[in-house]
Write a protein that holds these residues in place. Structure first.
Motif, PDB file in Angstrom:
ATOM      1  N   ILE A 171       0.828  -1.213   0.000  1.00 47.13           N
ATOM      2  CA  ILE A 171       0.000   0.000   0.000  1.00 47.13           C
ATOM      3  C   ILE A 171       0.857   1.256   0.000  1.00 47.13           C
ATOM      4  CG2 ILE A 171      -1.647   1.338   1.371  1.00 47.13           C
ATOM      5  CD1 ILE A 171      -2.800  -1.343   2.357  1.00 47.13           C
ATOM      6  N   PHE A 172       1.930   1.246   0.791  1.00 44.14           N
ATOM      7  CA  PHE A 172       2.717   2.477   0.960  1.00 44.14           C
ATOM      8  C   PHE A 172       3.796   2.651  -0.099  1.00 44.14           C
ATOM      9  CE2 PHE A 172       6.043   5.063   3.145  1.00 44.14           C
ATOM     10  CZ  PHE A 172       5.288   6.218   3.289  1.00 44.14           C
ATOM     11  N   TYR A 173       4.423   1.550  -0.535  1.00 43.51           N
ATOM     12  CA  TYR A 173       5.565   1.670  -1.441  1.00 43.51           C
ATOM     13  C   TYR A 173       5.261   1.292  -2.892  1.00 43.51           C
ATOM     14  CZ  TYR A 173       8.451   2.131   2.749  1.00 43.51           C
ATOM     15  OH  TYR A 173       9.009   2.570   3.933  1.00 43.51           O
ATOM     16  N   VAL A 174       4.262   0.423  -3.118  1.00 42.26           N
ATOM     17  CA  VAL A 174       3.967  -0.018  -4.484  1.00 42.26           C
ATOM     18  C   VAL A 174       2.889   0.836  -5.143  1.00 42.26           C
ATOM     19  CG1 VAL A 174       3.184  -1.940  -5.917  1.00 42.26           C
ATOM     20  CG2 VAL A 174       4.673  -2.383  -3.959  1.00 42.26           C
ATOM     21  N   LEU A 175       1.836   1.165  -4.405  1.00 40.23           N
ATOM     22  CA  LEU A 175       0.745   1.946  -4.994  1.00 40.23           C
ATOM     23  C   LEU A 175       1.201   3.289  -5.581  1.00 40.23           C
ATOM     24  CD1 LEU A 175      -2.346   1.327  -2.666  1.00 40.23           C
ATOM     25  CD2 LEU A 175      -1.740   0.227  -4.821  1.00 40.23           C
ATOM     26  N   PRO A 176       2.207   3.967  -4.994  1.00 40.64           N
ATOM     27  CA  PRO A 176       2.669   5.218  -5.628  1.00 40.64           C
ATOM     28  C   PRO A 176       3.141   5.032  -7.061  1.00 40.64           C
ATOM     29  CG  PRO A 176       3.447   5.137  -3.374  1.00 40.64           C
ATOM     30  CD  PRO A 176       2.830   3.801  -3.660  1.00 40.64           C
ATOM     31  N   ASP A 177       3.574   3.811  -7.420  1.00 41.61           N
ATOM     32  CA  ASP A 177       4.024   3.546  -8.794  1.00 41.61           C
ATOM     33  C   ASP A 177       2.888   3.656  -9.797  1.00 41.61           C
ATOM     34  OD1 ASP A 177       6.571   3.124  -7.878  1.00 41.61           O
ATOM     35  OD2 ASP A 177       6.419   0.934  -7.844  1.00 41.61           O
ATOM     36  N   ILE A 178       1.635   3.510  -9.301  1.00 36.02           N
ATOM     37  CA  ILE A 178       0.486   3.662 -10.203  1.00 36.02           C
ATOM     38  C   ILE A 178      -0.293   4.942  -9.874  1.00 36.02           C
ATOM     39  CG2 ILE A 178       0.253   1.192 -10.635  1.00 36.02           C
ATOM     40  CD1 ILE A 178      -1.995   1.081  -8.600  1.00 36.02           C
ATOM     41  N   GLY A 179       0.383   5.854  -9.193  1.00 42.01           N
ATOM     42  CA  GLY A 179      -0.194   7.172  -8.946  1.00 42.01           C
ATOM     43  C   GLY A 179      -1.016   7.318  -7.687  1.00 42.01           C
ATOM     44  N   ILE A 180      -1.029   6.294  -6.821  1.00 40.55           N
ATOM     45  CA  ILE A 180      -1.790   6.382  -5.580  1.00 40.55           C
ATOM     46  C   ILE A 180      -0.810   6.623  -4.428  1.00 40.55           C
ATOM     47  CG2 ILE A 180      -3.393   5.213  -4.020  1.00 40.55           C
ATOM     48  CD1 ILE A 180      -4.324   3.532  -6.371  1.00 40.55           C
ATOM     49  N   LEU A 181      -0.709   7.860  -4.009  1.00 39.50           N
ATOM     50  CA  LEU A 181       0.240   8.245  -2.970  1.00 39.50           C
ATOM     51  C   LEU A 181      -0.512   8.546  -1.680  1.00 39.50           C
ATOM     52  CD1 LEU A 181       3.216   8.872  -2.326  1.00 39.50           C
ATOM     53  CD2 LEU A 181       2.766  11.246  -3.011  1.00 39.50           C
ATOM     54  N   LEU A 182      -0.220   7.813  -0.635  1.00 45.67           N
ATOM     55  CA  LEU A 182      -0.898   7.963   0.640  1.00 45.67           C
ATOM     56  C   LEU A 182       0.090   8.366   1.727  1.00 45.67           C
ATOM     57  CD1 LEU A 182      -3.003   4.659   0.508  1.00 45.67           C
ATOM     58  CD2 LEU A 182      -3.774   6.958  -0.115  1.00 45.67           C
ATOM     59  N   SER A 183      -0.406   9.104   2.717  1.00 40.66           N
ATOM     60  CA  SER A 183       0.435   9.428   3.864  1.00 40.66           C
ATOM     61  C   SER A 183       0.706   8.154   4.652  1.00 40.66           C
ATOM     62  CB  SER A 183      -0.263  10.461   4.759  1.00 40.66           C
ATOM     63  OG  SER A 183      -1.403   9.866   5.385  1.00 40.66           O
ATOM     64  N   PRO A 184       1.787   8.116   5.439  1.00 41.87           N
ATOM     65  CA  PRO A 184       2.092   6.906   6.206  1.00 41.87           C
ATOM     66  C   PRO A 184       0.945   6.461   7.115  1.00 41.87           C
ATOM     67  CG  PRO A 184       3.993   8.355   6.196  1.00 41.87           C
ATOM     68  CD  PRO A 184       2.868   9.122   5.565  1.00 41.87           C
ATOM     69  N   LEU A 185       0.340   7.412   7.826  1.00 43.81           N
ATOM     70  CA  LEU A 185      -0.739   7.047   8.746  1.00 43.81           C
ATOM     71  C   LEU A 185      -1.946   6.517   7.989  1.00 43.81           C
ATOM     72  CD1 LEU A 185      -1.894   6.881  11.581  1.00 43.81           C
ATOM     73  CD2 LEU A 185      -2.615   9.280  11.375  1.00 43.81           C
ATOM     74  N   LEU A 186      -2.324   7.170   6.888  1.00 42.86           N
ATOM     75  CA  LEU A 186      -3.478   6.718   6.112  1.00 42.86           C
ATOM     76  C   LEU A 186      -3.218   5.335   5.522  1.00 42.86           C
ATOM     77  CD1 LEU A 186      -6.244   7.180   4.897  1.00 42.86           C
ATOM     78  CD2 LEU A 186      -5.152   8.441   3.019  1.00 42.86           C
ATOM     79  N   ALA A 187      -2.018   5.120   5.018  1.00 42.46           N
ATOM     80  CA  ALA A 187      -1.673   3.804   4.476  1.00 42.46           C
ATOM     81  C   ALA A 187      -1.740   2.739   5.570  1.00 42.46           C
ATOM     82  CB  ALA A 187      -0.268   3.839   3.868  1.00 42.46           C
ATOM     83  N   GLY A 188      -1.265   3.092   6.766  1.00 47.56           N
ATOM     84  CA  GLY A 188      -1.308   2.146   7.872  1.00 47.56           C
ATOM     85  C   GLY A 188      -2.726   1.814   8.297  1.00 47.56           C
ATOM     86  N   VAL A 189      -3.572   2.829   8.368  1.00 48.08           N
ATOM     87  CA  VAL A 189      -4.975   2.608   8.748  1.00 48.08           C
ATOM     88  C   VAL A 189      -5.672   1.731   7.716  1.00 48.08           C
ATOM     89  CG1 VAL A 189      -7.219   3.748   8.994  1.00 48.08           C
ATOM     90  CG2 VAL A 189      -5.194   4.699  10.125  1.00 48.08           C
ATOM     91  N   ILE A 190      -5.448   2.008   6.439  1.00 48.22           N
ATOM     92  CA  ILE A 190      -6.070   1.198   5.382  1.00 48.22           C
ATOM     93  C   ILE A 190      -5.578  -0.247   5.465  1.00 48.22           C
ATOM     94  CG2 ILE A 190      -6.174   0.831   2.885  1.00 48.22           C
ATOM     95  CD1 ILE A 190      -6.180   3.874   2.565  1.00 48.22           C
TER      96      ILE A 190
END
Length: 219
Positions: free
Chosen positions: A74-93
């Protein structure tokens, strides 16, 4: 190495900030897991076989892979397809989706535990599908689920140190930062264990109170 109380009081504000982030991540993750779990449970009971099987496959896939791998994805791979999340939001998801697949089984068991006659009675009263769920089924199914759901949420709380892997400054990450800065590990790591134990015990007490309120004391 001797225990240094002066050092303890010096680092306490930093650790308290970590405790706040840990509790926030747990609460938000728990709410997401409760919603996701219910959605999965209802989807798997759908008359649409394609929907039920697809959701079932995804749930089994998430349950069968480690939470840490999911957090990294969620935190390191999704940004490769344009989905950039904050650390806390990625952790909650990550927490919410992972534990949502487990709470789905709790919901499923609770719903299946409602007597078949309740469904038939609702149909005889000409209640809509929505009214049947909201007024008849869920009010009877939810109370017995409380102990199991609460146990999963406590387990989620104790897994929040994994969020440090995606740079969330929760309790464990704060303690590691302090320890690496001052080269003292005894006090911060011990305090982390003490905080987790104390909060878990408080959560267990609250669980017993809720169980007693609903007359569902766990055996």
């Amino acid at each position: 190495m001797d225990w240094d109380w002066n050092f303890v009081w010096q680092i306490m504000p930093t650790l308290i900030q970590g405790v706040k982030i840990t509790i926030l991540a747990t609460l938000l993750g728990s709410m997401l897991a409760a919603v996701v779990g219910l959605a999965i449970a209802l989807a798997r009971r759908s008359d649409n076989r394609l929907l039920a099987r697809s959701v079932g496959f995804v749930a089994e896939f998430i349950r069968g892979t480690p939470l840490l791998v999911q957090l990294y994805f969620i935190f390191y791979v999704l940004p490769d397809i344009g989905i950039l999340l904050s650390p806390l939001l990625a952790g909650v998801i990550g927490l919410g989706l992972h534990y949502g697949t487990y709470t789905a089984e709790v919901y499923r068991a609770g719903i299946d535990n409602v007597p078949r006659g309740q469904w038939e009675a609702a149909k005889a009263c000409n209640l809509s599908h929505r009214q049947t769920w909201l007024r008849i089924i869920l009010p009877q199914a939810v109370p017995p689920m409380i102990p199991a759901l609460a146990n999963y949420f406590i387990a989620m709380f104790k897994e929040t140190p994994l969020l440090s892997a995606i740079t969330v400054m929760e309790l464990m990450n704060q303690s590691k930062s302090v320890a690496n800065t001052y080269y003292r590990y005894l006090e911060p790591i011990t305090l982390v264990g003490a905080f987790f134990l104390a909060i878990s015990l408080v959560a267990v007490v609250l669980l017993r109170v809720i169980e007693h309120r609903y007359g569902r004391i766990a055996k």
